[in-house]
Design a protein around this motif. Structure first.
Motif, PDB file in Angstrom:
ATOM      1  N   CYS A 285      72.204 120.296   5.157  1.00 30.14           N
ATOM      2  CA  CYS A 285      71.211 118.611   5.561  1.00 30.14           C
ATOM      3  C   CYS A 285      69.871 118.887   5.417  1.00 30.14           C
ATOM      4  N   LYS A 286      69.216 119.601   5.490  1.00 29.90           N
ATOM      5  CA  LYS A 286      67.577 120.387   5.064  1.00 29.90           C
ATOM      6  C   LYS A 286      67.540 120.173   2.962  1.00 29.90           C
ATOM      7  N   ARG A 287      69.165 120.552   2.533  1.00 24.45           N
ATOM      8  CA  ARG A 287      69.183 121.161   1.112  1.00 24.45           C
ATOM      9  C   ARG A 287      69.428 119.210   0.765  1.00 24.45           C
ATOM     10  N   MET A 288      70.008 118.633   1.491  1.00 26.24           N
ATOM     11  CA  MET A 288      69.652 116.801   0.636  1.00 26.24           C
ATOM     12  C   MET A 288      68.678 116.669   1.369  1.00 26.24           C
ATOM     13  N   TRP A 289      67.420 116.165   2.044  1.00 24.64           N
ATOM     14  CA  TRP A 289      66.354 116.380   2.410  1.00 24.64           C
ATOM     15  C   TRP A 289      65.860 116.910   1.211  1.00 24.64           C
ATOM     16  N   GLN A 290      65.492 117.648   1.081  1.00 24.16           N
ATOM     17  CA  GLN A 290      64.446 117.653  -0.184  1.00 24.16           C
ATOM     18  C   GLN A 290      65.381 117.216  -1.889  1.00 24.16           C
ATOM     19  N   LEU A 291      66.814 117.527  -1.989  1.00 25.48           N
ATOM     20  CA  LEU A 291      66.772 116.825  -3.012  1.00 25.48           C
ATOM     21  C   LEU A 291      66.777 114.658  -3.124  1.00 25.48           C
ATOM     22  N   LEU A 292      66.820 114.845  -2.261  1.00 23.24           N
ATOM     23  CA  LEU A 292      66.606 112.864  -1.772  1.00 23.24           C
ATOM     24  C   LEU A 292      64.783 112.559  -2.181  1.00 23.24           C
ATOM     25  N   GLU A 293      63.923 113.209  -1.515  1.00 22.08           N
ATOM     26  CA  GLU A 293      62.456 113.934  -2.198  1.00 22.08           C
ATOM     27  C   GLU A 293      62.513 114.268  -3.562  1.00 22.08           C
ATOM     28  N   LEU A 294      63.092 115.174  -3.698  1.00 26.67           N
ATOM     29  CA  LEU A 294      62.814 115.332  -5.703  1.00 26.67           C
ATOM     30  C   LEU A 294      62.985 114.104  -6.077  1.00 26.67           C
ATOM     31  N   HIS A 295      64.110 113.401  -6.019  1.00 25.64           N
ATOM     32  CA  HIS A 295      64.686 112.023  -6.311  1.00 25.64           C
ATOM     33  C   HIS A 295      63.677 111.666  -6.388  1.00 25.64           C
ATOM     34  N   SER A 296      63.023 111.141  -5.266  1.00 27.27           N
ATOM     35  CA  SER A 296      61.745 110.077  -4.982  1.00 27.27           C
ATOM     36  C   SER A 296      60.856 110.400  -6.305  1.00 27.27           C
ATOM     37  N   ARG A 297      60.451 111.970  -6.470  1.00 26.54           N
ATOM     38  CA  ARG A 297      59.018 111.892  -7.524  1.00 26.54           C
ATOM     39  C   ARG A 297      59.176 111.742  -8.751  1.00 26.54           C
ATOM     40  N   LEU A 298      60.682 111.545  -8.911  1.00 21.43           N
ATOM     41  CA  LEU A 298      61.209 111.468 -10.957  1.00 21.43           C
ATOM     42  C   LEU A 298      61.820 110.286 -10.803  1.00 21.43           C
ATOM     43  N   CYS A 299      61.607 109.684  -9.845  1.00 21.94           N
ATOM     44  CA  CYS A 299      61.420 107.735  -9.669  1.00 21.94           C
ATOM     45  C   CYS A 299      61.046 106.724 -10.460  1.00 21.94           C
ATOM     46  N   SER A 300      61.064 106.572 -11.261  1.00 20.70           N
ATOM     47  CA  SER A 300      59.862 106.129 -12.051  1.00 20.70           C
ATOM     48  C   SER A 300      59.977 103.943 -11.867  1.00 20.70           C
ATOM     49  N   GLN A 301      60.337 103.566 -10.669  1.00 17.90           N
ATOM     50  CA  GLN A 301      60.496 102.488 -10.005  1.00 17.90           C
ATOM     51  C   GLN A 301      59.928 102.205  -8.961  1.00 17.90           C
ATOM     52  N   VAL A 302      59.447 101.365  -8.780  1.00 19.12           N
ATOM     53  CA  VAL A 302      58.569 101.183  -7.676  1.00 19.12           C
ATOM     54  C   VAL A 302      59.516 100.525  -6.626  1.00 19.12           C
ATOM     55  N   ASP A 303      59.950  99.509  -7.090  1.00 22.32           N
ATOM     56  CA  ASP A 303      61.052  98.994  -5.837  1.00 22.32           C
ATOM     57  C   ASP A 303      62.405  99.093  -6.787  1.00 22.32           C
ATOM     58  N   GLY A 304      63.166  99.039  -5.975  1.00 17.20           N
ATOM     59  CA  GLY A 304      64.707  98.924  -7.090  1.00 17.20           C
ATOM     60  C   GLY A 304      66.015  99.368  -5.877  1.00 17.20           C
ATOM     61  N   CYS A 305      65.279 100.720  -5.662  1.00 15.46           N
ATOM     62  CA  CYS A 305      66.101 102.198  -6.119  1.00 15.46           C
ATOM     63  C   CYS A 305      67.484 102.378  -5.353  1.00 15.46           C
ATOM     64  N   LYS A 306      68.569 102.343  -5.901  1.00 15.42           N
ATOM     65  CA  LYS A 306      69.536 102.544  -5.088  1.00 15.42           C
ATOM     66  C   LYS A 306      70.317 103.305  -3.957  1.00 15.42           C
ATOM     67  N   VAL A 307      69.167 104.574  -4.248  1.00 15.95           N
ATOM     68  CA  VAL A 307      69.134 106.294  -3.728  1.00 15.95           C
ATOM     69  C   VAL A 307      68.619 105.990  -2.070  1.00 15.95           C
ATOM     70  N   PRO A 308      69.622 106.030  -1.403  1.00 17.94           N
ATOM     71  CA  PRO A 308      68.140 106.549   0.165  1.00 17.94           C
ATOM     72  C   PRO A 308      67.546 106.776   0.222  1.00 17.94           C
ATOM     73  N   LEU A 309      66.641 106.616   0.862  1.00 15.30           N
ATOM     74  CA  LEU A 309      65.040 107.172   1.037  1.00 15.30           C
ATOM     75  C   LEU A 309      64.419 106.903   0.158  1.00 15.30           C
ATOM     76  N   CYS A 310      64.174 106.420  -0.514  1.00 13.69           N
ATOM     77  CA  CYS A 310      63.930 106.884  -2.213  1.00 13.69           C
ATOM     78  C   CYS A 310      62.104 106.103  -1.957  1.00 13.69           C
ATOM     79  N   ARG A 311      62.410 105.144  -1.125  1.00 15.00           N
ATOM     80  CA  ARG A 311      61.059 104.377  -1.086  1.00 15.00           C
ATOM     81  C   ARG A 311      59.881 104.544  -0.354  1.00 15.00           C
ATOM     82  N   HIS A 312      60.805 105.534   1.151  1.00 12.01           N
ATOM     83  CA  HIS A 312      60.304 105.483   2.322  1.00 12.01           C
ATOM     84  C   HIS A 312      60.109 106.990   2.227  1.00 12.01           C
TER      85      HIS A 312
END
Length: 380
Positions: A303-330
């Motif tokens: 689960c720690k690895r999954m949290w890290q992947l989700l946070e890494l995605h949020s930093r790579l994501c170029s969209q302010v709103d509208g991302c379908k990946v869970p917890l991206c905006r968080h």
């Protein structure tokens, strides 16, 4: 009548032209030189100059070597080499009208080949193979750039071996031949085990310990460089895997993949195999993350690895709103609360992941533009 007498007088006074020289009259040595040599002069001039040197016709210089005397011509030697020209000016006549100079310290045949090159700009391959290092020294000592270039080229092409490379390196340093120095240095570093067992290396250890130290340091640096290159390659593979995981995560959350995807998508279990290499492993991780009871407590490694992947995605994501990946905006909102140390660490990771993508030849992919909302995932 006066004009006829004048023409007859001119005809009697004009000398007869000399006979045309025939190439068939050349000696066997000339034919051998023509057949097996590399030459910069035309055939006729080369043959004449070779005969002049071989026969010593009206030679006015005696060149003393370790094992004999070679007859030569001061005008040709002086024009070919400024060093020999100075030697001739300072020499004394011996045996009547001939001057005498000495070229010692190298084999007699090496001096003969060297002098013949001054006459003809030619060399025989077999002789070059045997005396290339001696000719390199002579070409430097007597300032013959053309011969020096030939020696370096021959060593580069085929004559440089693990047995003579140490001697060649020492001579190249003395003879101001930087390209040859570089070639020798590369060969020593590349085949150090074989070179260090040669006789030339053993002699060099006794005569030039400073050079030995430099070469050993180069070998050590090369080994360190190889280790560093391997480390960077492995590191780049890891960052590339992270990039592939980011692509697979967006693919699962936005489009769905066979048995896992967003709740508003109709999944086809009989669909073609997924093109994302990280999708299968990431699917198992997502399933575990959705059902793990220790996830909230933070005690599960997966689960720690999954949290890290989700946070890494949020930093790579170029969209302010509208991302379908869970917890991206968080995670994006949490950026303001992070310390500078954590911010620097994540920025470095993001740059490494993007750099690995650029260096990768495995796939050519456009930059990922992640667009969508945060729906719940449904499992089938």
């Amino acid at each position: 009548m006066a004009d006829q007498r004048w023409e007859m007088s001119i005809h009697r006074c004009c000398p007869q032209p000399p006979p045309v020289l025939s190439l068939a009259a050349t000696s066997n040595n000339c034919e051998r030189l023509a057949k097996h040599s590399c030459c910069m002069a035309d055939n006729l001039t080369r043959d004449l100059l070779h005969r002049l040197f071989a026969d010593g016709y009206r030679a006015d210089v005696c060149v003393y070597t370790n094992d004999g005397i070679i007859l030569a011509h001061a005008s040709i030697l002086g024009m070919a080499s400024p060093v020999i020209k100075t030697m001739l000016k300072q020499s004394k006549r011996r045996g009547g009208r001939r001057r005498a100079i000495s070229i010692r310290g190298v084999p007699h045949n090496a001096v003969r080949i060297f002098l013949r090159f001054l006459y003809t700009s030619c060399y025989v391959e077999e002789e070059m193979n045997e005396f290339v290092l001696h000719l390199l020294v002579l070409s430097h000592a007597f300032v013959i750039p053309s011969l020096k270039m030939v020696c370096v080229q021959q060593l580069e092409r085929s004559l440089l071996t693990t047995e003579n490379v140490v001697d060649a390196l020492q001579l190249a340093r003395l003879c101001d031949a930087p390209r040859l120095c570089l070639l020798c240095h590369r060969l020593i570093v590349k085949q150090f085990k074989e070179v260090s067992a040669s006789g030339g290396w053993k002699v060099m250890r006794q005569s030039d310990p400073v050079l030995e130290k430099e070469l050993l340091e180069s070998v050590t640096d090369d080994d360190s460089s190889k280790i560093e290159r391997v480390r960077k390659i492995e590191e780049r593979k890891i960052y590339l895997q992270l990039h592939e995981a980011m692509e697979a995560l967006v693919h699962i959350c936005r489009d769905g993949c066979r048995t896992i995807g967003p709740h508003d998508k109709v999944l086809k279990q009989n669909a073609a195999p997924c093109n994302f290499p990280a999708c299968k492993g990431l699917e198992a991780l997502v399933r575990h993350f959705a059902g793990c009871k220790n996830r909230v407590l933070g005690g599960c490694t997966h689960c720690k690895r999954m949290w890290q992947l989700l946070e890494l995605h949020s930093r790579l994501c170029s969209q302010v709103d509208g991302c379908k990946v869970p917890l991206c905006r968080h995670f994006k909102e949490r950026l303001r609360q992070q310390s500078k140390k954590d911010e620097v660490k994540w920025k470095l990771l993001v740059s490494k992941v993007l750099e690995a993508k650029e260096f990768s030849r495995a796939r050519v992919h456009s930059s990922v533009v992640v667009v969508c909302t945060q729906p719940q995932l449904t499992f089938h």
